[in-house]
Design an enzyme around this catalytic site. Structure first.
Site, PDB file in Angstrom:
ATOM      1  N   SER A 121      20.099 -53.943 -27.799  1.00  0.00           N
ATOM      2  CA  SER A 121      20.066 -52.534 -27.353  1.00  0.00           C
ATOM      3  C   SER A 121      18.354 -51.879 -27.348  1.00  0.00           C
ATOM      4  CB  SER A 121      20.925 -51.638 -28.777  1.00  0.00           C
ATOM      5  OG  SER A 121      22.081 -51.819 -28.578  1.00  0.00           O
ATOM      6  N   HIS A 142      21.056 -55.685 -20.668  1.00  0.00           N
ATOM      7  CA  HIS A 142      21.656 -54.994 -22.400  1.00  0.00           C
ATOM      8  C   HIS A 142      22.926 -53.970 -21.227  1.00  0.00           C
ATOM      9  CE1 HIS A 142      20.707 -50.697 -24.344  1.00  0.00           C
ATOM     10  NE2 HIS A 142      21.972 -51.563 -24.573  1.00  0.00           N
ATOM     11  N   GLU A 154      21.409 -52.500 -17.992  1.00  0.00           N
ATOM     12  CA  GLU A 154      19.582 -51.993 -17.966  1.00  0.00           C
ATOM     13  C   GLU A 154      19.222 -53.338 -18.408  1.00  0.00           C
ATOM     14  OE1 GLU A 154      18.515 -50.116 -22.047  1.00  0.00           O
ATOM     15  OE2 GLU A 154      17.099 -48.150 -20.605  1.00  0.00           O
ATOM     16  N   ASN A 192      19.240 -44.971 -24.532  1.00  0.00           N
ATOM     17  CA  ASN A 192      18.795 -45.316 -26.712  1.00  0.00           C
ATOM     18  C   ASN A 192      17.822 -45.160 -26.861  1.00  0.00           C
ATOM     19  OD1 ASN A 192      21.578 -46.671 -26.641  1.00  0.00           O
ATOM     20  ND2 ASN A 192      20.427 -48.815 -26.921  1.00  0.00           N
TER      21      ASN A 192
HETATM   22  C1  CAA Z   1      24.346 -48.292 -28.556  1.00  0.00           C
HETATM   23  C2  CAA Z   1      24.050 -49.831 -26.879  1.00  0.00           C
HETATM   24  O1  CAA Z   1      23.172 -50.009 -27.254  1.00  0.00           O
HETATM   25  C3  CAA Z   1      24.009 -48.881 -25.479  1.00  0.00           C
HETATM   26  C4  CAA Z   1      25.594 -48.187 -25.611  1.00  0.00           C
HETATM   27  O2  CAA Z   1      26.626 -48.590 -25.325  1.00  0.00           O
HETATM   28  S1  CAA Z   1      25.347 -46.762 -25.582  1.00  0.00           S
HETATM   29  C5  CAA Z   1      27.215 -46.568 -25.639  1.00  0.00           C
HETATM   30  C6  CAA Z   1      27.707 -46.425 -23.973  1.00  0.00           C
HETATM   31  N1  CAA Z   1      29.035 -45.899 -23.899  1.00  0.00           N
HETATM   32  C7  CAA Z   1      29.331 -44.502 -23.444  1.00  0.00           C
HETATM   33  O3  CAA Z   1      29.019 -43.558 -23.999  1.00  0.00           O
HETATM   34  C8  CAA Z   1      31.266 -44.922 -24.252  1.00  0.00           C
HETATM   35  C9  CAA Z   1      31.661 -42.781 -23.974  1.00  0.00           C
HETATM   36  N2  CAA Z   1      32.795 -43.554 -24.244  1.00  0.00           N
HETATM   37  C10 CAA Z   1      33.724 -43.250 -22.519  1.00  0.00           C
HETATM   38  O4  CAA Z   1      33.545 -43.733 -21.583  1.00  0.00           O
HETATM   39  C11 CAA Z   1      35.338 -43.973 -22.999  1.00  0.00           C
HETATM   40  O5  CAA Z   1      36.056 -42.287 -24.398  1.00  0.00           O
HETATM   41  C12 CAA Z   1      36.175 -44.896 -22.508  1.00  0.00           C
HETATM   42  C13 CAA Z   1      36.023 -45.102 -21.842  1.00  0.00           C
HETATM   43  C14 CAA Z   1      35.154 -45.310 -23.889  1.00  0.00           C
HETATM   44  C15 CAA Z   1      37.312 -45.037 -23.133  1.00  0.00           C
HETATM   45  O6  CAA Z   1      37.919 -44.090 -22.544  1.00  0.00           O
HETATM   46  P1  CAA Z   1      38.998 -42.639 -23.088  1.00  0.00           P
HETATM   47  O7  CAA Z   1      39.523 -41.884 -21.956  1.00  0.00           O
HETATM   48  O8  CAA Z   1      38.786 -42.015 -24.324  1.00  0.00           O
HETATM   49  O9  CAA Z   1      40.493 -43.748 -23.347  1.00  0.00           O
HETATM   50  P2  CAA Z   1      41.886 -44.410 -22.536  1.00  0.00           P
HETATM   51  O10 CAA Z   1      42.497 -43.674 -21.264  1.00  0.00           O
HETATM   52  O11 CAA Z   1      42.016 -45.396 -23.391  1.00  0.00           O
HETATM   53  O12 CAA Z   1      40.681 -45.824 -21.180  1.00  0.00           O
HETATM   54  C16 CAA Z   1      40.092 -45.370 -19.910  1.00  0.00           C
HETATM   55  C17 CAA Z   1      39.679 -46.226 -19.347  1.00  0.00           C
HETATM   56  O13 CAA Z   1      39.210 -47.692 -19.955  1.00  0.00           O
HETATM   57  C18 CAA Z   1      39.688 -48.315 -20.516  1.00  0.00           C
HETATM   58  N3  CAA Z   1      39.370 -49.388 -21.252  1.00  0.00           N
HETATM   59  C19 CAA Z   1      39.184 -48.188 -22.687  1.00  0.00           C
HETATM   60  N4  CAA Z   1      38.063 -49.206 -23.485  1.00  0.00           N
HETATM   61  C20 CAA Z   1      38.239 -50.581 -22.810  1.00  0.00           C
HETATM   62  C21 CAA Z   1      38.133 -51.902 -23.434  1.00  0.00           C
HETATM   63  N5  CAA Z   1      37.500 -51.930 -24.369  1.00  0.00           N
HETATM   64  N6  CAA Z   1      38.236 -53.132 -22.406  1.00  0.00           N
HETATM   65  C22 CAA Z   1      38.870 -52.749 -21.321  1.00  0.00           C
HETATM   66  N7  CAA Z   1      39.292 -52.179 -21.103  1.00  0.00           N
HETATM   67  C23 CAA Z   1      38.734 -50.133 -21.677  1.00  0.00           C
HETATM   68  C24 CAA Z   1      41.007 -47.810 -20.390  1.00  0.00           C
HETATM   69  O14 CAA Z   1      42.008 -49.056 -20.480  1.00  0.00           O
HETATM   70  C25 CAA Z   1      40.856 -47.023 -19.528  1.00  0.00           C
HETATM   71  O15 CAA Z   1      41.691 -47.249 -18.153  1.00  0.00           O
HETATM   72  P3  CAA Z   1      42.485 -46.622 -16.847  1.00  0.00           P
HETATM   73  O16 CAA Z   1      42.408 -45.821 -16.705  1.00  0.00           O
HETATM   74  O17 CAA Z   1      42.426 -47.446 -16.056  1.00  0.00           O
HETATM   75  O18 CAA Z   1      44.102 -46.423 -17.881  1.00  0.00           O
HETATM   76  N1  NDP Z   2      27.551 -51.390 -30.575  1.00  0.00           N
HETATM   77  C1  NDP Z   2      27.392 -51.768 -28.885  1.00  0.00           C
HETATM   78  O1  NDP Z   2      27.671 -50.047 -28.878  1.00  0.00           O
HETATM   79  C2  NDP Z   2      26.180 -51.735 -28.187  1.00  0.00           C
HETATM   80  C3  NDP Z   2      25.390 -52.359 -28.937  1.00  0.00           C
HETATM   81  N2  NDP Z   2      23.952 -53.477 -27.720  1.00  0.00           N
HETATM   82  C4  NDP Z   2      23.480 -54.551 -28.560  1.00  0.00           C
HETATM   83  O2  NDP Z   2      24.882 -56.187 -28.975  1.00  0.00           O
HETATM   84  C5  NDP Z   2      24.398 -57.389 -29.805  1.00  0.00           C
HETATM   85  C6  NDP Z   2      25.649 -57.489 -30.344  1.00  0.00           C
HETATM   86  O3  NDP Z   2      25.974 -56.069 -31.002  1.00  0.00           O
HETATM   87  P1  NDP Z   2      27.879 -55.761 -31.325  1.00  0.00           P
HETATM   88  O4  NDP Z   2      28.635 -56.694 -30.898  1.00  0.00           O
HETATM   89  O5  NDP Z   2      28.119 -54.473 -31.546  1.00  0.00           O
HETATM   90  O6  NDP Z   2      27.421 -56.991 -33.215  1.00  0.00           O
HETATM   91  P2  NDP Z   2      28.895 -56.366 -34.153  1.00  0.00           P
HETATM   92  O7  NDP Z   2      28.489 -56.357 -35.303  1.00  0.00           O
HETATM   93  O8  NDP Z   2      30.236 -56.316 -33.226  1.00  0.00           O
HETATM   94  O9  NDP Z   2      28.560 -58.263 -33.775  1.00  0.00           O
HETATM   95  C7  NDP Z   2      27.381 -58.939 -34.207  1.00  0.00           C
HETATM   96  C8  NDP Z   2      28.461 -59.878 -33.892  1.00  0.00           C
HETATM   97  O10 NDP Z   2      26.868 -61.963 -33.873  1.00  0.00           O
HETATM   98  C9  NDP Z   2      27.516 -61.857 -34.902  1.00  0.00           C
HETATM   99  N3  NDP Z   2      26.663 -63.131 -35.684  1.00  0.00           N
HETATM  100  C10 NDP Z   2      25.796 -62.789 -37.050  1.00  0.00           C
HETATM  101  N4  NDP Z   2      24.668 -63.683 -37.452  1.00  0.00           N
HETATM  102  C11 NDP Z   2      24.952 -64.446 -36.048  1.00  0.00           C
HETATM  103  C12 NDP Z   2      24.669 -65.396 -35.728  1.00  0.00           C
HETATM  104  N5  NDP Z   2      23.076 -66.164 -36.777  1.00  0.00           N
HETATM  105  N6  NDP Z   2      24.671 -66.548 -34.946  1.00  0.00           N
HETATM  106  C13 NDP Z   2      26.345 -66.001 -34.438  1.00  0.00           C
HETATM  107  N7  NDP Z   2      26.732 -65.083 -34.356  1.00  0.00           N
HETATM  108  C14 NDP Z   2      25.681 -64.029 -35.154  1.00  0.00           C
HETATM  109  C15 NDP Z   2      28.395 -61.531 -36.140  1.00  0.00           C
HETATM  110  O11 NDP Z   2      29.475 -62.315 -37.487  1.00  0.00           O
HETATM  111  P3  NDP Z   2      28.815 -61.450 -38.317  1.00  0.00           P
HETATM  112  O12 NDP Z   2      29.829 -60.271 -38.592  1.00  0.00           O
HETATM  113  O13 NDP Z   2      29.900 -62.396 -39.115  1.00  0.00           O
HETATM  114  O14 NDP Z   2      28.043 -60.989 -39.037  1.00  0.00           O
HETATM  115  C16 NDP Z   2      28.604 -60.695 -35.091  1.00  0.00           C
HETATM  116  O15 NDP Z   2      30.150 -61.568 -35.000  1.00  0.00           O
HETATM  117  C17 NDP Z   2      23.004 -55.745 -30.857  1.00  0.00           C
HETATM  118  O16 NDP Z   2      21.861 -56.453 -30.489  1.00  0.00           O
HETATM  119  C18 NDP Z   2      23.359 -54.758 -30.411  1.00  0.00           C
HETATM  120  O17 NDP Z   2      22.756 -53.707 -30.505  1.00  0.00           O
HETATM  121  C19 NDP Z   2      24.844 -53.508 -27.243  1.00  0.00           C
HETATM  122  C20 NDP Z   2      25.072 -52.227 -26.685  1.00  0.00           C
HETATM  123  C21 NDP Z   2      25.851 -51.149 -26.549  1.00  0.00           C
END
Ligand code: CAA
Ligand code: NDP
Length: 293
Positions: A121, A142, A154, A192
């Site tokens: 991330s 990403h 990304e 992010n």
């Molecule tokens: C941290 C990082 O490194 C980067 C990041 O990822 S930052 C986070 C980015 N993500 C976001 O901002 C997510 C924001 N949330 C959302 O977009 C929505 O809440 C959501 C899509 C997650 C769920 O949508 P919702 O309307 O609240 O719920 P829900 O109706 O259950 O789902 C909407 C649709 O997505 C689908 N869906 C939701 N989660 C799903 C999953 N895990 N797998 C497959 N399909 C999924 C549902 O099946 C549904 O499909 P239909 O509309 O065709 O029925």
């Molecule tokens: N969560 C999010 O919304 C997003 C996350 N990311 C990035 O994706 C990556 C994964 O995030 P996320 O899936 O949320 O994390 P989770 O904590 O859900 O999953 C991480 C997984 O990696 C496993 N793990 C830890 N150490 C090792 C290892 N040495 N070898 C293999 N597997 C290992 C963990 O096992 P254990 O539980 O046993 O430690 C766990 O199953 C991170 O870099 C995160 O920043 C990117 C976009 C969105």
């Protein structure tokens, strides 16, 4: 150098690794999903089955699509099994030491021409690449959470990433029907760099008593049309991941505005990591999520 990517390895069977395996298999790629423990890999396969079930229920895929995709995913706890892969994507915990250790373990098994990517991330691609034996064939791919739903990927090049690697990654991501943005290799890239300070600010808003969990999330859902409130989203991402990203921003940009909120630190220290731990800013263990403060 791999000109065309046909086989994929995914390291880490958590929410993101499982999502990446899901979309790659549905797009027709042969996938191996690796994690360190059998229960982790099994949990990842369970996530994929459930997630494809949602797409099936909303007619996004057919039974045949799901069966075909699942038949293309093999799970393993043996890192050597990734030796035949064209592209390996690391999606393990957002911890630089964990990622570097993984690269040291996996690189000796990879084909000389294989590509290695990270779903990080926030962490420097250039620095992570230096921990591999192939910085020219290393980059950030990403994905966003949840991977089957979010259209964006990304792409982030390290200073050593070759153009051929970048082009092969673009072709691969394009085959997943995702839209690409390209970010320069600076802390937390684009999404992010903008999103996590907003989430951190929401946690400060809670910490300082400006609002409650419910009022903060309701305000942003109805006031800014966000699909999830920022605290709900933090729980969805994982509070450990949110904290790691804020620490990367704070350390990498040396600006106090990126100081992680003490309340976020406290939740992570308590192990209240959000949905994946059953509890974060909400408690998910009952019928409905209930605010935890
Ligand atoms: C941290 C990082 O490194 C980067 C990041 O990822 S930052 C986070 C980015 N993500 C976001 O901002 C997510 C924001 N949330 C959302 O977009 C929505 O809440 C959501 C899509 C997650 C769920 O949508 P919702 O309307 O609240 O719920 P829900 O109706 O259950 O789902 C909407 C649709 O997505 C689908 N869906 C939701 N989660 C799903 C999953 N895990 N797998 C497959 N399909 C999924 C549902 O099946 C549904 O499909 P239909 O509309 O065709 O029925
Ligand atoms: N969560 C999010 O919304 C997003 C996350 N990311 C990035 O994706 C990556 C994964 O995030 P996320 O899936 O949320 O994390 P989770 O904590 O859900 O999953 C991480 C997984 O990696 C496993 N793990 C830890 N150490 C090792 C290892 N040495 N070898 C293999 N597997 C290992 C963990 O096992 P254990 O539980 O046993 O430690 C766990 O199953 C991170 O870099 C995160 O920043 C990117 C976009 C969105």
């Amino acid at each position: 150098m791999t000109s065309e990517i046909r086989t994929i390895g995914v390291i880490g069977a958590g929410q993101m690794g499982a999502g990446i395996a899901h979309v790659a298999a549905l797009a027709g790629f042969d996938v191996k999903l690796y994690d360190i423990a059998e229960d982790r890999v099994a949990a990842g396969m369970g996530r994929i089955d459930k997630s494809m079930g949602r797409q099936l229920a909303s007619d996004k895929i057919t039974e045949a699509d799901k069966a075909g995709a699942l038949s293309r995913i093999a799970s393993t706890t043996n890192v050597a099994d990734l030796g035949d892969r064209d592209l390996v994507i690391e999606a393990a915990t957002e911890d630089e030491a964990v990622k570097r250790k993984i690269y040291r373990e996996v690189c000796p098994h990879l084909k000389p021409e294989a590509m290695l990517a990270t779903n990080t991330s926030s962490i420097s691609i250039t620095r992570l690449a230096a921990a591999t034996d192939r910085p020219e064939r290393f980059m950030g791919i990403h994905f966003m959470n949840p991977v089957p739903v979010m259209k964006l990927v990304e792409l982030v090049r390290g200073i050593a990433t070759e153009e051929e690697t970048f082009e092969a990654a673009k072709v691969f991501v394009g085959a997943l029907d995702k839209t690409i943005t390209v970010s320069e290799d600076f802390p937390a890239f684009i999404v992010n760099r903008i999103l996590l300070p907003m989430i951190n600010e929401a946690i400060y808003t809670l910490y300082e008593g400006v609002g409650s969990v419910t009022s903060i999330d309701t305000a942003m859902k109805l006031g800014a049309n966000h699909p999830m409130g920022p605290l709900q989203l933090a729980d969805f991402i994982g509070l450990d991941t949110c904290l790691s990203i804020m620490q990367v921003l704070h350390d990498g940009l040396a600006d106090s505005k990126y100081r992680p909120c003490p309340l976020l630190v406290k939740y992570v220290e308590a192990g209240w990591l959000g949905r994946k731990a059953g509890r974060g800013f909400y408690d998910y263990r009952g019928e409905e999520p209930v605010p935890t403060r």
